[in-house]
Each structure stands twice: as structure tokens, then as C-alpha cells.
Write a protein that holds these residues in place. Sequence first.
Motif, PDB file in Angstrom:
ATOM      1  N   SER A 141       0.905  -1.040   0.195  1.00  7.87           N
ATOM      2  CA  SER A 141       0.471   0.159  -0.101  1.00  7.87           C
ATOM      3  C   SER A 141       0.886   1.227  -0.106  1.00  7.87           C
ATOM      4  O   SER A 141       1.928   1.455   0.758  1.00  7.87           O
ATOM      5  N   LEU A 143       0.469   5.103   0.272  1.00  6.39           N
ATOM      6  CA  LEU A 143      -0.816   6.087   1.011  1.00  6.39           C
ATOM      7  C   LEU A 143      -0.760   7.158  -0.196  1.00  6.39           C
ATOM      8  O   LEU A 143      -2.308   7.731  -0.266  1.00  6.39           O
ATOM      9  N   PRO A 170      -6.181   0.272   3.673  1.00  8.00           N
ATOM     10  CA  PRO A 170      -4.911  -0.387   4.647  1.00  8.00           C
ATOM     11  C   PRO A 170      -4.918   1.073   5.922  1.00  8.00           C
ATOM     12  O   PRO A 170      -4.568   0.386   6.915  1.00  8.00           O
ATOM     13  N   LYS A 171      -4.991   1.932   5.116  1.00  5.64           N
ATOM     14  CA  LYS A 171      -4.388   3.122   5.932  1.00  5.64           C
ATOM     15  C   LYS A 171      -4.827   4.683   5.596  1.00  5.64           C
ATOM     16  O   LYS A 171      -5.008   4.351   4.294  1.00  5.64           O
ATOM     17  N   ARG A 172      -5.481   5.645   6.183  1.00  7.11           N
ATOM     18  CA  ARG A 172      -5.821   6.514   6.256  1.00  7.11           C
ATOM     19  C   ARG A 172      -4.944   7.188   6.906  1.00  7.11           C
ATOM     20  O   ARG A 172      -5.044   7.240   7.992  1.00  7.11           O
ATOM     21  N   ASP A 173      -5.294   9.130   6.046  1.00  2.36           N
ATOM     22  CA  ASP A 173      -4.684   9.810   6.985  1.00  2.36           C
ATOM     23  C   ASP A 173      -6.038  11.132   6.554  1.00  2.36           C
ATOM     24  O   ASP A 173      -7.116  11.181   6.177  1.00  2.36           O
ATOM     25  N   GLU A 205      -9.029   8.571  13.503  1.00  5.17           N
ATOM     26  CA  GLU A 205      -8.005   8.374  12.823  1.00  5.17           C
ATOM     27  C   GLU A 205      -7.127   9.488  12.355  1.00  5.17           C
ATOM     28  O   GLU A 205      -5.820   9.220  12.738  1.00  5.17           O
TER      29      GLU A 205
END
Length: 460
Positions: A141, A143, A170-173, A205
Motif C-alpha cells: 500500500s 498512501l 489499509p491506512k487513511r490520513d 484515526e
Amino acid sequence: MLHHPTSHNHYTFTYALKACCLLHSPHKGQEIQAHVTKSGHISDTFIQNSLLHFYVIQSDIVSAAHVFDSIPLPDVVSWTSMISGLAKCGFVDEAIVKFVSMDVRPNPTTLVTVLSSCSTLRAVKFGKAVHGHCLRNFHESNLILDNAVLDFYLRCGSLASARYLFVNMPKRDVISWTSMVGGYAQRGFCEEAVKLFQQMVLGGEAEPNEATIVNVLSACSSICTLSSGQHVHFYISTRRDLMANVNVGNALMNMYVKCGNLGMAISVFKALECKDIISWTTIISGMAMNGHGIHMLQLFSSMLVNGVSPDGVTFLGLLTACSHAGLVDQGFMFFDVMKKIYRIVPQTQHYACLVDMYGRAGLLEEAEALIKELPMEAGGPVWGALLNACKIHGNEEMVERIKEGLHNSAQVSIGTYALLSNAYAKHDRWDDSNKVRDEMREMGLKTPPGCSWIEIGHSI
């Protein structure tokens, strides 16, 4: 240093070009290119890429293309810089063509640039192909790349695809969350935007930033959900960095204005440490929208005392306020000031306000005479203002003349034709009213269905 050949190498030229980029010094950059050529370092790919990047930063796409074409074997950095430069300078079609002609494997930075170009062109099919390439070739992944794909789907209106991607990232900012909130708000899914913001705050998050707050407040404004806006305001009050932000303050003030809570809008306005043109224009327009146009004279004076010069949007708010308050003389005074003092060229909306001002005051003949003297073709807002005045004051003869004007104008919206139909209906001329509706259908114009929101407790 240049007088001592052993004191510098290709790294020296690279750092010098980087300094030129930071200083925006094109002439120095060209001097360095001449020294590079003279010293024999021009064949170094690292220096060629630095030159290419320098010209891209300067938006000199012609020179960048010359440098790129001179590179015998461009690497992925060369291709990415050239594609980025084309997109940056507005040549988005050429950027995609250049991408297709790549003979090296693109990296995530290349794909981010191409996806942005696809978004600009609304090239959904090609953008999906790029997304497919990402899935097949990048198993880990990334981002930044995921956010670029998310932005692509949102800007192209594919909200279902964007939602699926967002949920499965999988990852969020904060960029991921803000893009999704803004995408919902801009496409009219304002309830979803508000709910997503609430999930963001509760989930922890990512911490909302200025852009997130502005987008969710825009959503609250669109559906006039005061309680949701107040919750956002409460969240802002817990963040000192957001409290001091003028863009956040302006968005908050606009939300209260749209929701009809002028008292809170004024409180936010007074609390702003730094008021810009948008701040003043928002509160002046808010006064007009909420029936307090008489107070805008004092506000406008305060604005000038604080050294803020009005723009065309400010004068639009002032003219609207004068129209709603019946201040015809003051309205024309503002119009003259706009033209003669601030040298602002009046647009259709300004003239529509003048016509509306005359119409509300019952001066229909003066309004019609003004339309005949316009320096441009009267558009839908102008005719609509006069039609509304005829509907209020019952001038049936003028409605017929307006109908002729509408047929001769190419800038008439569906709302203006609907207003004409309603004007006929008010005078019991049902055949004429239905005829206008038939003409609307023949032109392919459809009145969008009405939609209203009501708040019950904390639900919309």
C-alpha cells in the motif's frame, strides 16, 4: 569556484540548480546550464534531470521539452518530471500521451500525476485503467497513491467506487478523510458528509484540518442543518489552531448566515482577529439575506475604515441589501461607487439587482428602461427580476414584452421560464401558462424536483 575546475563536480551544479528553483531565479539557472554545457557535465543524467526539474518549476515547458528530448535514455525521473510539467502548465492531454509513450516502468509519483490529469479531463475509463495498473504492479500500500486514486473517483463523480476504496484502504490520513467529506459535500450528499465527519472525530484515526472543517461546514450550510453546524462549532472551539484560522471563521459565519442565525454569525465575525474581504462580504450578504439590510451601511463604512477594499461580490451583497430594504437611492449610489471609484465592471448579477431594486419599489417602467440600456444582453437573472416584479405588482402588459425578450435571449434558465408560466397563471391565463410549459419540454428543460430538510432532534 568556476575558475578552479577541480573545486566542483556534477553535484555542485545540481545543488546550484536546486537553489535557483527555491529562489525562482530563471536567469541564474540558464547561466548554470551554460556552465554545465561548457564543463562537459551536460551528459550526466542526474544533471539533466535537475535541469528538467528547474524548467518545470519555472513553468517553462518549452525549455523543459528541449532538455527532455536531449536526454538519450530518459529514466523514470525524467519521464515523471516531463509529465508533471505538462500537467502543471495545463497540457493535460499531452501529459497523458507522454505517459502512454513511456518506455520505462512508472513509479507511484508518475501515476499520481497521471491520475490528476485524468481527473481534470474526467477521463474515467483511462483513470480506471491506471488504477488497475496500480493494483497489478504495487502490492504494498502507498498512501499517497491511494489518496490520488480516491481523489480521481471523487472528482469524476464515482462516489460508490470512492466509498469502496475509502472503506478498504489499509491506512487513511487526514487527506483521505477530507477528500471523502469534500466529495460528498460537493456532489450534494451533504448528510453523508456530516455523518462521515462525525465518524472521523469519534474514531480518532485522523485529526480534522482546516480543509475538513470548511468542507463539512459547507455541507451544513447546503442543507441548513443548524444543530450539526453547532456541533462542528463546538469541535472548533476545542482547537486553538482552528479558532484562529480566518478561513474556518468565514465558513462558520457563512453556515450561521445560511441557517438564519444572524446573531451567531455576528458573534463569529466580531471574534475574528483578522477579517479579510470574504469575512466582510459574508456578513454584509448575511444582513441582506436575513432582512437587516439597513445595517449594512454602517458595516460597509467599518469595512473601509479597516482598510479592506470591496470587490464585485461585496457590491452584489450591498445591492441586494438595498433592494430588500427598499433603499433605491443608496443602491444606485453604491453602483456608481463600484464603477467610478473602484473601477469594477458590472456583471449581469449587478444589473439584476438594480432591476430587482426598481421592481420591489414598484418602479417597473424604470426597470424596463434600465434593461434596454444594458451594455450586454439581458440574461435570465435580469428578466427573472422583472418578471417577479410584474407578478408582485400585477403588470400583465409588461409580461408580454418580457416574453419577447426571453425568446431573443440565449442566456435564459429554466427558472425564468417557470416564472413566466407562473406569471400567466396568476392572471388566470392558463392556456398561455401551459404553452410556456410545453415550450420548456420541447427545449428539453425540466424543472428539478423540490427538496426540503427538517431537523427533528439531532436527525435531519
